[in-house]
Design a protein around this motif. Structure first.
Motif, PDB file in Angstrom:
ATOM      1  N   VAL A 351     -76.268 -15.108  -8.347  1.00 36.35           N
ATOM      2  CA  VAL A 351     -75.911 -14.239  -9.457  1.00 36.35           C
ATOM      3  C   VAL A 351     -76.499 -12.875  -9.147  1.00 36.35           C
ATOM      4  O   VAL A 351     -77.637 -12.791  -8.683  1.00 36.35           O
ATOM      5  N   PRO A 353     -77.364  -9.548 -10.912  1.00 35.11           N
ATOM      6  CA  PRO A 353     -77.462  -8.715 -12.114  1.00 35.11           C
ATOM      7  C   PRO A 353     -77.523  -7.223 -11.799  1.00 35.11           C
ATOM      8  O   PRO A 353     -77.285  -6.411 -12.686  1.00 35.11           O
ATOM      9  N   GLY A 374     -79.287  -6.404 -20.620  1.00 27.89           N
ATOM     10  CA  GLY A 374     -78.500  -7.173 -19.673  1.00 27.89           C
ATOM     11  C   GLY A 374     -77.710  -6.296 -18.728  1.00 27.89           C
ATOM     12  O   GLY A 374     -76.988  -6.791 -17.868  1.00 27.89           O
ATOM     13  N   ALA A 560     -73.285  -3.618 -16.677  1.00 25.17           N
ATOM     14  CA  ALA A 560     -73.078  -4.821 -15.857  1.00 25.17           C
ATOM     15  C   ALA A 560     -73.619  -4.645 -14.445  1.00 25.17           C
ATOM     16  O   ALA A 560     -72.971  -4.975 -13.462  1.00 25.17           O
ATOM     17  N   ARG A 605     -68.782  -8.137 -26.083  1.00 19.68           N
ATOM     18  CA  ARG A 605     -70.109  -8.443 -25.562  1.00 19.68           C
ATOM     19  C   ARG A 605     -70.232  -7.988 -24.122  1.00 19.68           C
ATOM     20  O   ARG A 605     -69.236  -7.934 -23.414  1.00 19.68           O
ATOM     21  N   ASP A 608     -71.260 -11.417 -18.628  1.00 19.28           N
ATOM     22  CA  ASP A 608     -72.243 -12.355 -18.090  1.00 19.28           C
ATOM     23  C   ASP A 608     -72.350 -12.126 -16.581  1.00 19.28           C
ATOM     24  O   ASP A 608     -71.347 -12.214 -15.871  1.00 19.28           O
ATOM     25  N   ALA A 610     -73.201 -13.862 -14.291  1.00 18.59           N
ATOM     26  CA  ALA A 610     -72.801 -14.988 -13.458  1.00 18.59           C
ATOM     27  C   ALA A 610     -71.286 -15.008 -13.241  1.00 18.59           C
ATOM     28  O   ALA A 610     -70.809 -15.683 -12.340  1.00 18.59           O
ATOM     29  N   SER A 611     -70.534 -14.288 -14.069  1.00 12.46           N
ATOM     30  CA  SER A 611     -69.075 -14.317 -13.886  1.00 12.46           C
ATOM     31  C   SER A 611     -68.525 -12.903 -14.032  1.00 12.46           C
ATOM     32  O   SER A 611     -67.988 -12.549 -15.070  1.00 12.46           O
ATOM     33  N   GLN A 612     -68.704 -12.122 -13.002  1.00 10.41           N
ATOM     34  CA  GLN A 612     -68.208 -10.751 -13.007  1.00 10.41           C
ATOM     35  C   GLN A 612     -66.704 -10.765 -12.761  1.00 10.41           C
ATOM     36  O   GLN A 612     -66.222 -11.462 -11.881  1.00 10.41           O
TER      37      GLN A 612
END
Lengths: 673, 336
Positions: A351, A353, A374, A560, A605, A608, A610-612
């Motif tokens: 992942v 970030p 985040g 992101a 939102r 995430d 983990a799932s770009q």
């Protein structure tokens, strides 16, 4: 993996649902390797306790004067005792007495413990307190000592020992029951029942006890293991089971006297005690763990930690490398970051970030980093500071601080440079100082370590630095512990700690978020004055656009894990070209905001990590998003004047971009990244 | 107030102490001393009542059914057992203050003399075992914590956890038997039993300390892991301190506070564990004496030794609390 939804004590008193949940939980425990092993062992021990005397009593008690005190042989696996009795069968047959007595003692302990532990709820406050105080005193004494005391009172022998161990175990159960019951008694449903006029006894039986039953059973299981060992101990001392009865402790005592001639006689019962004790203990612990851990199972980094993180920066979205050099810092930049990324191993591959962040900070320049929680801004700061710990992996095309490549080489080789010229201010001053060390020493340490000062010189400098960050009575304060400082003063001390060396860069990660509004201003002013006085560069990370706009020269907007816009702070309100930047700015209320309208928020939102998505990460929330945005991620493009933006529709005015409509998800203002 | 005059009289050297008295310390000390006094009173009263809770006549059961009635009644009188309970209690209390714990029923020796003879070897055993337990547990726990932080070295973690669980679950007297078998019977390195030269201490001390050491090391590792994740350790890393300094000066004291809290219980259990271990190794201490006295129904001796053990446990608990307060000043505040 076990279901993460269950929780041990959380269950409301809806009994049928709870019961099935409990059963599911215990079954789940039996499916874990430790739980299954311990359960199997426990079942074996209990089976032996039931059946061994039925099967082998005769062989265990047959005298054979022809073969007295023999060693191990094919006939007698662990030899014979002084009357020629087979010790292997004696150990097996002794299982029943050993286990039975332990269980009896445990029951006594649990019953007395329940009575004493719930007494404070049933009796009035004063009597209850007396019981609790008595239990607390008794708990301070080790069980074995209590057992010896009660063994004297109840007399030597089997009955006395059962009572003694039961009584000795009671205080611990009383305390446990009391703690659990007090926890339940404070819950809303108990309060509701109390208001509804339910009596104390009924309250206890119907509402409190059912909810503490499970942890009590688990602890009783572990307690049975302890009672087993204690009983073996008493019997071994000759205070428990008396001949001609025999339990494992008794057999051990008989065997120990002949340990030179034939050690098996002592070792066999010893092994039996350990195995049975472990069976109870491990099973109890496994269940306890299974109950306690259900909420945390399924966390991110655990199972895949061994996987080697992908060090090749080949992620599809990684085109953040600017076409031309960004930033307009004159001369050599203090910090030069190119294509920085941070990745963590995850269950479905690494992942990331932080993905391809590039920027420069010139001497004395103040750069802000804004974004929602985040967005990767704090992690970026940690990565620059080389403080990302395994399993996180930092990767960069270039990470130069003061012209030195700090990514290459060991931590040790950059220790001095980073320790003196690079200062870090963390978000929460309440937790960022070591509670066991005096403030002055924590500051002085830097000078001792990196500037070759002795203890006194270093402490002197610490006091001087505390004074420079306007800590009143610095000399006295330096001798105090962090808990004696207020939050704002701690944050100033933290800045003072950064000033122990001669910093060229201060990285402040949300330095005001954890503080009162009134002291936020002081801390920001202090950072500004430090920067002005010594020409120190500042990297200020904040989710608060207003703060950054006031303090900084330039602002990096992160979304992101990427920089989506880089622009002068003065143009934040008027010149922002990325729709995300505009949306962020629009969420900040000013004096002219119409308070009758709901405050603007950014809909949707954050992505995430983990799932770009393959395209622009902001596209799902963006009012300007087109088909291209969803498919293709825009590069961070330089406009030649130093501004950078990553957007296919940069600068376009959408129909509703200025005030994105009120949406269910607000930009959290009190966030702690 | 007496405290103000005391402070006025304090010399410059004592100024630090006086300053400390302003803080939470007086309240902490008062509370702690209060609890100690109450616990001691409970202990003394319980050991006094012990002899009266025994069903039947303790003197008769001590001397046996064949002893002449005249001897029994004479012994009862000399023990003061025919007085009113309150009188006996006051007598017992005043005896305690003068160091008079009564007379042994079997040997006729003063109990205080019996204890004075046997106490030193028990204290030696317990103190050595304390030291060894901590000396083993702290470095191992810290080392394992550092090695296995952030999910490193999973194999080693598993080996450590499972071996320490098993070791921690074996009671000290069984461990003693195992050690005797291995090192005394099989290898012949150490004596099987008794107290003589230094080598005779090795096995009893190990038997007492290995279990608590394993449990302590486990706690220490877990605490170390959680401390290494705190913000203040990150601060220490941000200061670029060398790794040993981060682990030993910044992380260790914080990890120790919890370890000592939980370890205190283990250590007071260790005091009681001496009873069993002394009986395994025929160690001439209080533990073998109390068991012999219980079996011989020599109640005044039992009473005296129970008092000594209880006081020892209370002392250990007090030492743990003080150590905690010194290590982590906040714990003193929490107390008061």
């Amino acid at each position: 993996m076990t279901s993460p939804t269950t929780d041990s004590v959380e269950g409301a008193p809806a009994v049928p649902r709870r019961r099935s949940a409990v059963r599911a939980r215990w079954l789940a425990v039996l499916r874990t390797p430790v739980g299954a092993g311990a359960g199997l062992l426990l079942a074996l021990v209990l089976l032996l306790a039931v059946f061994a005397p039925l099967l082998w009593s005769d062989r265990a008690e047959t005298f054979d004067t022809g073969s007295v005190l023999q060693g191990a042989s094919a006939d007698h696996w662990v030899g014979t005792d002084n009357l020629g009795r087979d010790l292997f069968y004696r150990v097996l047959v002794a299982t029943r007495l050993s286990i039975g007595l332990a269980l009896m003692a445990t029951s006594i302990a649990v019953v007395i413990g329940l009575v004493l532990g719930t007494a404070p709820l049933l009796l009035g406050r004063r009597a209850g307190r007396l019981v609790t105080a008595g239990v607390n005193i008794a708990v301070a004494f080790p069980g074995l000592l209590l057992a010896l005391f009660f063994a004297v009172v109840f007399g030597v022998g089997m009955t006395g020992a059962v009572l003694a161990i039961g009584f000795a175990g009671a205080p611990a159960f009383a305390r446990l029951t009391h703690t659990l019951a007090a926890g339940i008694a404070e819950r809303d449903f108990v309060a509701a029942a109390r208001i509804a006029g339910v009596g104390r006894t009924r309250l206890l039986l119907r509402h409190v006890l059912p909810n503490i039953g499970e942890p009590l059973v688990v602890n009783a299981t572990i307690g049975a293991g302890g009672a087993l060992l204690a009983f073996a101990g008493l019997s071994f001392l000759g205070l428990g089971v008396q001949a001609p009865s025999y339990d494992w402790g008794r057999l051990l005592q008989d065997g120990l006297s002949g340990i030179y001639i034939h050690p098996e006689a002592a070792l066999a019962p010893g092994v039996a005690i350990v195995v049975a004790g472990l069976a109870f203990n491990l099973f109890g612990e496994a269940v306890a763990k299974g109950i306690g851990l259900t909420a945390t199972v399924g966390g991110g980094f655990g199972p895949a930690a061994g996987r080697s993180p992908d060090r090749v920066s080949a992620a599809p979205t990684d085109d953040g490398r600017p076409a031309t050099d960004p930033g307009r810092a004159e001369g050599r930049p203090v910090l030069d970051v190119q294509d920085l990324s941070v990745s963590f191993p995850g269950p479905n591959g690494p992942v990331r970030p932080v993905r391809g962040v590039s920027f420069r900070i010139g001497r004395g320049e103040a750069v802000g980093v804004v974004g929602e929680s985040g967005s990767g801004k704090s992690l970026t700061a940690l990565a620059i500071a080389r403080l990302v710990e395994r399993p996180g992996v930092v990767d960069a095309g270039r990470l130069e601080f003061m012209g030195t490549d700090v990514l290459a080489g060991s931590d040790r080789s950059h220790r001095r440079l980073l320790g003196t010229a690079f200062a870090m201010v963390f978000q929460d001053p309440m937790t960022s100082f070591n509670p066991t060390r005096r403030i002055g020493r924590q500051l002085a340490e830097v000078a001792e370590q990196h500037q070759g000062m002795n203890r006194r010189q270093a402490f002197g400098r610490a006091v001087d630095r505390l004074r420079s960050v306007r800590v009143p009575a610095a000399e006295r304060r330096a001798h105090q512990y962090p808990h004696e400082f207020s939050g704002g003063m701690r944050q100033r001390a933290m800045i003072g700690m950064g000033l122990m060396g001669e910093p060229s860069l201060i990285v402040a990660d949300e330095p005001t978020t954890a503080l009162d509004v009134t002291v936020q201003r002081q801390v920001l002013d202090l950072l500004e004055s430090v920067r002005a006085a010594d020409d120190v560069a500042l990297l200020l990370i904040s989710h608060d656009v207003a703060v950054v706009g006031q303090v900084c020269d330039r602002v990096l907007v992160m979304y992101a894990g990427r920089v989506v816009e880089d622009l002068p702070a003065a143009e934040l309100r008027t010149g922002a070209r990325h729709p995300y930047t505009r949306a962020l700015v629009a969420t900040v209320p000013d004096m002219h905001v119409d308070l009758d309208q709901p405050l603007p928020t950014i809909p949707g939102r954050p992505v995430d990590p983990a799932s770009q998505p393959p395209g622009c990460a902001y596209a799902p929330r963006c009012p300007l998003a087109s088909a291209r945005c969803v498919e293709e991620d825009p590069a961070l493009a330089d406009d030649g004047a130093g501004r950078r933006v990553a957007c296919w529709h940069a600068g376009e005015i959408g129909t509703d971009t200025d005030v994105p409509g009120a949406a269910p998800v607000a930009l959290t203002s009190g966030e702690r990244a | 107030m007496t405290s103000t005059s005391a402070e006025r009289g304090a010399t410059a050297a004592h100024r630090g102490v006086a300053a400390a008295l302003d803080g939470p310390w007086p309240r902490f000390a008062a509370r702690r001393v209060g609890r100690l006094v109450v616990s001691l009173w409970v202990l003394v009263t319980a050991s006094f009542l012990m002899i009266h809770l025994i069903p039947g006549d303790p003197v008769r059961s001590a001397l046996g059914p064949t002893a002449p009635a005249a001897l029994v009644s004479a012994r009862r009188e000399s023990l003061g057992l025919d007085d009113a309970l309150v009188v006996q209690y006051l007598h017992f209390l005043s005896g305690l203050f003068t160091g008079d714990l009564g007379t042994s029923l079997t040997s006729q020796l003063p109990v205080s003399q019996v204890i004075a003879q046997r106490l030193p070897s028990t204290v030696q055993l317990a103190v050595l075992a304390f030291g060894v337990a901590f000396a083993l547990a702290v470095p191992i726990g810290v080392g394992m914590g550092v090695l296995t932080r952030g999910g490193r070295a999973r194999g080693r973690e598993l080996a450590f956890s499972s071996s320490s669980v098993v070791l921690g679950a074996i009671p000290e007297f069984l461990l003693g038997v195992g050690l005797v078998y291995l090192f005394a019977v099989e290898l012949g390195w150490f004596p099987v039993a008794g107290r003589s030269d230094a080598s005779s201490y090795v096995l009893p001390v190990l038997a007492l300390s290995l279990g608590p050491a394993a449990a302590l090391a486990r706690i220490m590792r877990v605490e170390m892991l959680s401390v290494l994740q705190t913000d203040y350790v990150r601060t220490a890393r941000a200061k670029r301190l060398p790794a040993p300094r981060i682990y030993l000066r910044h992380a260790l004291p914080n990890a120790l506070t919890s370890t000592i809290t939980l370890g205190g219980l283990l250590l007071s259990a260790l005091v009681a564990g001496t009873v069993l271990v002394e009986n395994v190794f025929a160690w001439p201490g209080l533990g073998s004496t109390i068991v012999a006295s219980i079996l011989g129904k020599d109640y005044p001796v039992v009473q005296g030794i129970v008092l000594v053990y209880g006081a020892g446990v209370l002392l250990v608990n007090l030492a743990v609390d003080v150590a905690l307060a010194l290590l982590d000043p906040r714990s003193a505040i929490r107390e008061s």
